[in-house]
Write a protein that holds these residues in place. Structure first.
Motif, PDB file in Angstrom:
ATOM      1  N   VAL A 204       0.859  -1.186   0.000  1.00  0.00           N
ATOM      2  CA  VAL A 204       0.000   0.000   0.000  1.00  0.00           C
ATOM      3  C   VAL A 204       0.887   1.225   0.000  1.00  0.00           C
ATOM      4  CG1 VAL A 204      -1.736   1.298   1.282  1.00  0.00           C
ATOM      5  CG2 VAL A 204      -1.846  -1.207   1.207  1.00  0.00           C
ATOM      6  N   GLU A 205       0.663   2.100  -0.963  1.00  0.00           N
ATOM      7  CA  GLU A 205       1.445   3.338  -1.027  1.00  0.00           C
ATOM      8  C   GLU A 205       0.556   4.536  -0.730  1.00  0.00           C
ATOM      9  OE1 GLU A 205       4.595   2.198  -4.517  1.00  0.00           O
ATOM     10  OE2 GLU A 205       4.398   4.273  -3.876  1.00  0.00           O
ATOM     11  N   GLN A 206       1.064   5.387   0.107  1.00  0.00           N
ATOM     12  CA  GLN A 206       0.355   6.608   0.467  1.00  0.00           C
ATOM     13  C   GLN A 206       1.224   7.725  -0.060  1.00  0.00           C
ATOM     14  OE1 GLN A 206      -1.027   6.146   4.448  1.00  0.00           O
ATOM     15  NE2 GLN A 206      -1.975   8.159   4.510  1.00  0.00           N
ATOM     16  N   HIS A 207       0.714   8.484  -1.005  1.00  0.00           N
ATOM     17  CA  HIS A 207       1.593   9.277  -1.849  1.00  0.00           C
ATOM     18  C   HIS A 207       2.009  10.617  -1.279  1.00  0.00           C
ATOM     19  CE1 HIS A 207       1.230   6.260  -4.913  1.00  0.00           C
ATOM     20  NE2 HIS A 207      -0.047   6.207  -4.638  1.00  0.00           N
ATOM     21  N   GLN A 208       1.247  11.123  -0.330  1.00  0.00           N
ATOM     22  CA  GLN A 208       1.643  12.399   0.261  1.00  0.00           C
ATOM     23  C   GLN A 208       2.079  12.132   1.695  1.00  0.00           C
ATOM     24  OE1 GLN A 208      -1.922  11.923  -0.721  1.00  0.00           O
ATOM     25  NE2 GLN A 208      -2.628  14.015  -1.080  1.00  0.00           N
ATOM     26  N   SER A 209       3.271  12.584   2.046  1.00  0.00           N
ATOM     27  CA  SER A 209       3.682  12.417   3.438  1.00  0.00           C
ATOM     28  C   SER A 209       3.125  13.550   4.305  1.00  0.00           C
ATOM     29  CB  SER A 209       5.202  12.367   3.555  1.00  0.00           C
ATOM     30  OG  SER A 209       5.765  13.526   2.998  1.00  0.00           O
ATOM     31  N   THR A 210       2.920  14.721   3.705  1.00  0.00           N
ATOM     32  CA  THR A 210       2.334  15.850   4.437  1.00  0.00           C
ATOM     33  C   THR A 210       1.296  16.539   3.569  1.00  0.00           C
ATOM     34  OG1 THR A 210       4.019  17.391   3.675  1.00  0.00           O
ATOM     35  CG2 THR A 210       4.455  16.279   5.765  1.00  0.00           C
ATOM     36  N   LEU A 211       0.336  17.177   4.241  1.00  0.00           N
ATOM     37  CA  LEU A 211      -0.713  17.915   3.552  1.00  0.00           C
ATOM     38  C   LEU A 211      -1.136  19.066   4.450  1.00  0.00           C
ATOM     39  CD1 LEU A 211      -2.709  18.050   1.161  1.00  0.00           C
ATOM     40  CD2 LEU A 211      -4.198  16.489   2.410  1.00  0.00           C
ATOM     41  N   SER A 212      -0.991  20.276   3.947  1.00  0.00           N
ATOM     42  CA  SER A 212      -1.382  21.455   4.726  1.00  0.00           C
ATOM     43  C   SER A 212      -2.580  22.113   4.077  1.00  0.00           C
ATOM     44  CB  SER A 212      -0.210  22.455   4.778  1.00  0.00           C
ATOM     45  OG  SER A 212       0.880  21.888   5.462  1.00  0.00           O
ATOM     46  N   VAL A 213      -3.601  22.376   4.872  1.00  0.00           N
ATOM     47  CA  VAL A 213      -4.802  23.032   4.352  1.00  0.00           C
ATOM     48  C   VAL A 213      -5.237  24.110   5.322  1.00  0.00           C
ATOM     49  CG1 VAL A 213      -5.611  21.017   3.059  1.00  0.00           C
ATOM     50  CG2 VAL A 213      -6.367  21.347   5.412  1.00  0.00           C
ATOM     51  N   ARG A 214      -6.017  25.050   4.790  1.00  0.00           N
ATOM     52  CA  ARG A 214      -6.597  26.081   5.647  1.00  0.00           C
ATOM     53  C   ARG A 214      -7.930  25.578   6.185  1.00  0.00           C
ATOM     54  NH1 ARG A 214      -4.273  30.948   5.880  1.00  0.00           N
ATOM     55  NH2 ARG A 214      -2.814  31.530   4.250  1.00  0.00           N
ATOM     56  N   GLU A 215      -8.236  25.997   7.378  1.00  0.00           N
ATOM     57  CA  GLU A 215      -9.502  25.620   8.003  1.00  0.00           C
ATOM     58  C   GLU A 215     -10.663  25.950   7.067  1.00  0.00           C
ATOM     59  OE1 GLU A 215      -9.983  27.408  11.815  1.00  0.00           O
ATOM     60  OE2 GLU A 215     -11.946  26.493  12.183  1.00  0.00           O
ATOM     61  N   GLY A 216     -11.543  24.974   6.897  1.00  0.00           N
ATOM     62  CA  GLY A 216     -12.692  25.172   6.026  1.00  0.00           C
ATOM     63  C   GLY A 216     -12.498  24.618   4.631  1.00  0.00           C
ATOM     64  N   ASP A 217     -11.232  24.434   4.234  1.00  0.00           N
ATOM     65  CA  ASP A 217     -10.957  23.849   2.916  1.00  0.00           C
ATOM     66  C   ASP A 217     -11.097  22.335   2.983  1.00  0.00           C
ATOM     67  OD1 ASP A 217      -8.301  26.136   1.824  1.00  0.00           O
ATOM     68  OD2 ASP A 217     -10.497  26.348   1.944  1.00  0.00           O
ATOM     69  N   SER A 218     -10.993  21.703   1.812  1.00  0.00           N
ATOM     70  CA  SER A 218     -11.049  20.237   1.736  1.00  0.00           C
ATOM     71  C   SER A 218      -9.644  19.659   1.699  1.00  0.00           C
ATOM     72  CB  SER A 218     -11.812  19.799   0.478  1.00  0.00           C
ATOM     73  OG  SER A 218     -13.159  20.183   0.566  1.00  0.00           O
ATOM     74  N   ALA A 219      -9.528  18.437   2.179  1.00  0.00           N
ATOM     75  CA  ALA A 219      -8.251  17.699   2.122  1.00  0.00           C
ATOM     76  C   ALA A 219      -8.515  16.357   1.443  1.00  0.00           C
ATOM     77  CB  ALA A 219      -7.698  17.482   3.527  1.00  0.00           C
ATOM     78  N   VAL A 220      -7.599  15.954   0.600  1.00  0.00           N
ATOM     79  CA  VAL A 220      -7.724  14.672  -0.096  1.00  0.00           C
ATOM     80  C   VAL A 220      -6.433  13.891   0.077  1.00  0.00           C
ATOM     81  CG1 VAL A 220      -8.167  13.490  -2.281  1.00  0.00           C
ATOM     82  CG2 VAL A 220      -9.251  15.711  -1.813  1.00  0.00           C
ATOM     83  N   ILE A 221      -6.548  12.675   0.529  1.00  0.00           N
ATOM     84  CA  ILE A 221      -5.383  11.800   0.702  1.00  0.00           C
ATOM     85  C   ILE A 221      -5.579  10.589  -0.206  1.00  0.00           C
ATOM     86  CG2 ILE A 221      -3.953  10.516   2.324  1.00  0.00           C
ATOM     87  CD1 ILE A 221      -5.380  12.111   4.578  1.00  0.00           C
ATOM     88  N   ASN A 222      -4.552  10.287  -0.972  1.00  0.00           N
ATOM     89  CA  ASN A 222      -4.641   9.213  -1.957  1.00  0.00           C
ATOM     90  C   ASN A 222      -3.771   8.016  -1.590  1.00  0.00           C
ATOM     91  OD1 ASN A 222      -6.287  10.597  -4.069  1.00  0.00           O
ATOM     92  ND2 ASN A 222      -4.556  12.014  -4.032  1.00  0.00           N
ATOM     93  N   CYS A 223      -4.276   6.837  -1.859  1.00  0.00           N
ATOM     94  CA  CYS A 223      -3.513   5.600  -1.641  1.00  0.00           C
ATOM     95  C   CYS A 223      -3.708   4.670  -2.831  1.00  0.00           C
ATOM     96  CB  CYS A 223      -3.975   4.892  -0.377  1.00  0.00           C
ATOM     97  SG  CYS A 223      -3.489   5.742   1.138  1.00  0.00           S
ATOM     98  N   THR A 224      -2.693   3.874  -3.090  1.00  0.00           N
ATOM     99  CA  THR A 224      -2.807   2.821  -4.098  1.00  0.00           C
ATOM    100  C   THR A 224      -2.431   1.484  -3.465  1.00  0.00           C
ATOM    101  OG1 THR A 224      -0.559   3.260  -4.871  1.00  0.00           O
ATOM    102  CG2 THR A 224      -2.346   4.306  -6.087  1.00  0.00           C
ATOM    103  N   TYR A 225      -2.926   0.419  -4.045  1.00  0.00           N
ATOM    104  CA  TYR A 225      -2.611  -0.915  -3.548  1.00  0.00           C
ATOM    105  C   TYR A 225      -2.281  -1.818  -4.722  1.00  0.00           C
ATOM    106  CZ  TYR A 225      -7.503  -1.960  -4.816  1.00  0.00           C
ATOM    107  OH  TYR A 225      -8.690  -2.119  -5.482  1.00  0.00           O
ATOM    108  N   THR A 226      -1.719  -2.966  -4.447  1.00  0.00           N
ATOM    109  CA  THR A 226      -1.240  -3.827  -5.539  1.00  0.00           C
ATOM    110  C   THR A 226      -2.045  -5.105  -5.704  1.00  0.00           C
ATOM    111  OG1 THR A 226       0.358  -4.859  -4.040  1.00  0.00           O
ATOM    112  CG2 THR A 226       1.133  -2.972  -5.340  1.00  0.00           C
ATOM    113  N   ASP A 227      -2.627  -5.611  -4.635  1.00  0.00           N
ATOM    114  CA  ASP A 227      -3.268  -6.920  -4.685  1.00  0.00           C
ATOM    115  C   ASP A 227      -4.752  -6.793  -5.054  1.00  0.00           C
ATOM    116  OD1 ASP A 227      -4.173  -9.501  -4.330  1.00  0.00           O
ATOM    117  OD2 ASP A 227      -3.142  -9.798  -2.425  1.00  0.00           O
TER     118      ASP A 227
END
Lengths: 115, 112
Positions: free
Chosen positions: B4-27
């Motif tokens: 499982v790969e998680q592509h962003q190690s850090t993510l900074s957002v302003r309060e009220g904005d949206s955050a998106v975290i992406n992952c990929t898998y192999t199996d």
């Protein structure tokens, strides 16, 4: 909130010493997992049980760890001879197991420091 | 085995904005995809999960999307709040008590 209870919260051992940690899974959860989380946040699966039986374990666990989940007693994970590289957060988790509801709930962990 | 790969190690957002975290898998046999949140010095707290029989699941401000063809899944947090600041871990596994495989975590920081 998770009801998985791990003891002790902190453990300090010298190299070569045994290190034992315990886990009481959430009531009614027959599946128990042990994971190791290192300082880089990497998780390593160690072993899991369904009731008292081992489902899966990695080579390292088989060779250097002793683990059990006896009925009516806490589960335990013991490192037979601690090494510096064993310093990590050890997380126990439990799950209702098979079927549609397979959420896994984690305890607060035992932080092991090997000096 | 599964990775499982998680592509962003850090993510900074302003309060009220949206955050998106992406992952990929192999199996391709993986069928269960949970997300966990870990605050400093604390254990993993279950956040939301999705199973392979659906491609979207929403719970309040959280939405998980699953693209089985691309072997990708993502966590969307809307209207972020400072208390959303934490490390988020994605994981993949099979149903039925098998071990989960975790990503390496994304540290989300929500600033006022």
């Amino acid at each position: 909130n998770s009801k998985v209870i791990q003891t002790p919260r902190y453990l300090v051992k010298g190299q070569g010493q045994k290190a034992k940690m315990r886990c009481i899974p959430e009531k009614g959860h027959p599946v128990v997992f042990w994971y190791q989380q290192n300082k880089n946040n990497e998780f390593k699966f160690l072993i899991n049980f369904q009731n008292q039986e081992v489902l899966q374990q990695i080579d390292m666990t088989e060779k250097r760890f002793s683990a059990e989940c006896p009925s009516n007693s806490p589960c335990s994970l013991e490192i037979q001879s601690s090494e510096a590289g064993d310093s990590a957060l050890y997380l126990c988790a439990s799950s209702p197991g098979t079927g549609a509801n397979t959420e896994v709930f984690f305890g607060k962990g035992t932080r092991l420091t090997v000096v | 085995g599964e990775k499982v790969e998680q592509h962003q190690s850090t993510l900074s957002v302003r309060e009220g904005d949206s955050a998106v975290i992406n992952c990929t898998y192999t199996d391709t046999a993986s069928s269960y995809f949970p997300w966990y949140k870990q605050e400093a010095g604390k254990s993993l707290h279950f956040v939301i999960d999705i199973r392979s029989n659906v491609d979207r699941k929403q719970s309040q401000r959280l939405t998980v999307l699953l693209d089985k063809k691309a072997k990708r899944f993502s966590l969307h947090i809307t209207a972020t709040q400072p208390e959303d600041s934490a490390i988020y871990f994605c994981a993949a596994g099979y149903q039925g008590g098998r071990a989960l495989i975790f990503g390496t975590g994304t540290t989300v920081s929500v600033s006022p």
